[in-house]
Scaffold this active site. Structure first.
Site, PDB file in Angstrom:
ATOM      1  CD  GLN A  86       1.209 -29.811  61.818  1.00 17.44           C
ATOM      2  OE1 GLN A  86       1.653 -29.559  61.099  1.00 17.44           O
ATOM      3  NE2 GLN A  86       1.613 -29.586  63.052  1.00 17.44           N
ATOM      4  CG  ASP A  89       3.174 -40.606  65.137  1.00 18.91           C
ATOM      5  OD1 ASP A  89       2.251 -40.716  65.965  1.00 18.91           O
ATOM      6  OD2 ASP A  89       4.077 -40.002  65.568  1.00 18.91           O
ATOM      7  CG  HIS A 103      -0.915 -33.670  57.705  1.00 14.09           C
ATOM      8  ND1 HIS A 103       0.365 -32.948  58.169  1.00 14.09           N
ATOM      9  CD2 HIS A 103      -1.485 -32.513  57.321  1.00 14.09           C
ATOM     10  CE1 HIS A 103       0.143 -31.639  58.117  1.00 14.09           C
ATOM     11  NE2 HIS A 103      -0.854 -31.502  57.302  1.00 14.09           N
ATOM     12  CB  CYS A 111      -8.761 -47.737  46.595  1.00 14.99           C
ATOM     13  SG  CYS A 111      -8.782 -48.186  44.814  1.00 14.99           S
ATOM     14  CB  THR A 170       4.069 -28.262  65.102  1.00 16.07           C
ATOM     15  OG1 THR A 170       3.927 -27.840  63.576  1.00 16.07           O
ATOM     16  CG2 THR A 170       2.973 -27.432  65.870  1.00 16.07           C
ATOM     17  CB  SER A 171       8.666 -26.266  62.479  1.00 15.12           C
ATOM     18  OG  SER A 171       8.126 -26.968  61.302  1.00 15.12           O
ATOM     19  CB  ALA A 211       6.818 -32.924  74.036  1.00 22.11           C
TER      20      ALA A 211
HETATM   21  N1  APR Z   1       9.727 -31.674  72.706  1.00 19.52           N
HETATM   22  C1  APR Z   1       9.150 -30.662  71.964  1.00 19.52           C
HETATM   23  N2  APR Z   1       9.337 -30.238  70.879  1.00 19.52           N
HETATM   24  C2  APR Z   1      10.494 -30.758  69.904  1.00 19.52           C
HETATM   25  C3  APR Z   1      10.989 -32.048  70.504  1.00 19.52           C
HETATM   26  C4  APR Z   1      10.508 -32.398  71.661  1.00 19.52           C
HETATM   27  N3  APR Z   1      11.104 -33.539  72.416  1.00 19.52           N
HETATM   28  N4  APR Z   1      11.665 -32.516  69.346  1.00 19.52           N
HETATM   29  C5  APR Z   1      11.737 -31.487  68.601  1.00 19.52           C
HETATM   30  N5  APR Z   1      10.525 -30.627  68.851  1.00 19.52           N
HETATM   31  C6  APR Z   1      10.237 -29.485  67.869  1.00 19.52           C
HETATM   32  C7  APR Z   1      11.159 -29.033  67.056  1.00 19.52           C
HETATM   33  O1  APR Z   1      11.868 -27.908  67.839  1.00 19.52           O
HETATM   34  C8  APR Z   1      10.329 -28.391  65.957  1.00 19.52           C
HETATM   35  O2  APR Z   1       9.784 -27.233  65.971  1.00 19.52           O
HETATM   36  O3  APR Z   1       9.072 -30.100  66.881  1.00 19.52           O
HETATM   37  C9  APR Z   1       9.201 -29.275  65.656  1.00 19.52           C
HETATM   38  C10 APR Z   1       9.076 -30.554  64.534  1.00 19.52           C
HETATM   39  O4  APR Z   1       9.148 -29.818  63.433  1.00 19.52           O
HETATM   40  P1  APR Z   1       8.959 -30.469  61.966  1.00 19.52           P
HETATM   41  O5  APR Z   1       9.804 -31.496  62.007  1.00 19.52           O
HETATM   42  O6  APR Z   1       8.877 -29.426  60.673  1.00 19.52           O
HETATM   43  O7  APR Z   1       7.706 -31.392  62.193  1.00 19.52           O
HETATM   44  P2  APR Z   1       6.034 -30.704  62.007  1.00 19.52           P
HETATM   45  O8  APR Z   1       5.999 -29.313  62.350  1.00 19.52           O
HETATM   46  O9  APR Z   1       5.140 -31.798  62.467  1.00 19.52           O
HETATM   47  O10 APR Z   1       5.925 -31.013  60.556  1.00 19.52           O
HETATM   48  C11 APR Z   1       4.824 -30.459  59.910  1.00 19.52           C
HETATM   49  O11 APR Z   1       5.493 -31.144  57.679  1.00 19.52           O
HETATM   50  O12 APR Z   1       6.432 -32.347  56.119  1.00 19.52           O
HETATM   51  C12 APR Z   1       5.202 -32.031  56.723  1.00 19.52           C
HETATM   52  O13 APR Z   1       3.359 -33.465  56.649  1.00 19.52           O
HETATM   53  C13 APR Z   1       4.702 -33.357  57.480  1.00 19.52           C
HETATM   54  O14 APR Z   1       3.146 -33.236  59.211  1.00 19.52           O
HETATM   55  C14 APR Z   1       4.340 -32.721  58.748  1.00 19.52           C
HETATM   56  C15 APR Z   1       4.452 -31.134  58.577  1.00 19.52           C
END
Ligand code: APR
Length: 226
Positions: A86, A89, A103, A111, A170-171, A211
């Protein structure tokens, strides 16, 4: 050969210095989604939206892949791996992995008039002329809220065949990615979650920790068991 599908989110890049979204000091605590990450926001205030993504593009360009990104590249050399991210970067690509960037990617412009895509290394202007058709319709090649993620057919096809599905950093709050683990469960896959905290979604295994520590250890275990 075991078929593995891995979904990554912002957490895998956190230790490379890239802000996550939903942490208390994350991007969505500092910016409203409706202001910077929707087509309406871009139509209303393109300079604000370009500024937000210009800042993130600079951060991503300065960041380096970490041990978790590198471990997934190693894994791909040994198993049948579909890596879906997702993240926008580009750190999986920098580590040498082929990742499905569902994403989009900060390193590309798009464009909205002719559909051309190009490598975008520096800031985008407001308005940004398309290098192909010259229309002032350049935008970041990012899937905004309300838009359809890229390469969904490839993601679904891989998940339906998966023997093992892992979700890393990911959350699991944004669909369709948040639904991938359920689809993988339906396909009979063994489900793994790697995170600092459990998200509450159903997984067969939860590996707690940063991670950069958990992922290389897990990958090395798989490789040595082959
Ligand atoms: N190691 C493992 N997990 C981690 C670490 C780490 N060092 N640091 C943070 N996390 C976990 C957090 O606990 C959280 O569950 O990574 C997750 C990040 O969650 P989000 O900030 O919600 O990111 P993500 O799940 O990628 O968001 C999904 O939301 O806004 C949109 O498009 C955006 O792609 C993104 C999507």
């Amino acid at each position: 050969m075991t078929k593995i599908v891995i979904l990554t989110g912002a957490g895998i890049s956190a230790e490379s210095g890239i802000a996550t979204f939903r942490a208390s000091d994350g991007l969505w605590a500092q910016h409203r989604v409706e202001d910077v990450a929707t087509p309406d926001a871009f139509a209303r205030d393109p300079a604000l939206v370009q500024g937000f993504y210009n800042m993130r593009r600079t951060d991503a360009a300065q960041a380096e892949p970490n041990a978790a990104h590198h471990a997934l590249k190693r894994l791909a050399d040994h198993v049948d791996l579909t890596l879906i991210t997702q993240n926008v970067d580009g750190l999986h690509a920098k580590a040498g992995s082929h990742a499905i960037e569902m994403h989009g990617a900060l390193r590309r412009g798009l464009c909205s008039q002719c559909g051309a895509r190009w490598e975008q290394s520096g800031d985008m202007a407001t308005p940004h002329p398309c290098p192909a058709c010259t229309a002032p319709a350049g935008r970041p090649d990012i899937v905004w809220f309300g838009e359809i993620p890229y390469h969904m057919d490839d993601c679904m096809a891989a998940i339906q065949q998966a023997d093992l599905f892992a979700s890393i950093g990911t959350s699991a709050q944004v669909y369709p990615a948040a639904g991938f683990s359920n689809l993988a469960q339906d396909a009979g896959a063994d489900l793994w979650e790697f995170n600092l905290d459990q998200t509450g979604a159903h997984f067969d295994h939860f590996v707690c920790g940063p991670a950069t520590q958990t992922v290389p250890q897990w990958v090395d275990g798989i490789i040595t068991s082959l």
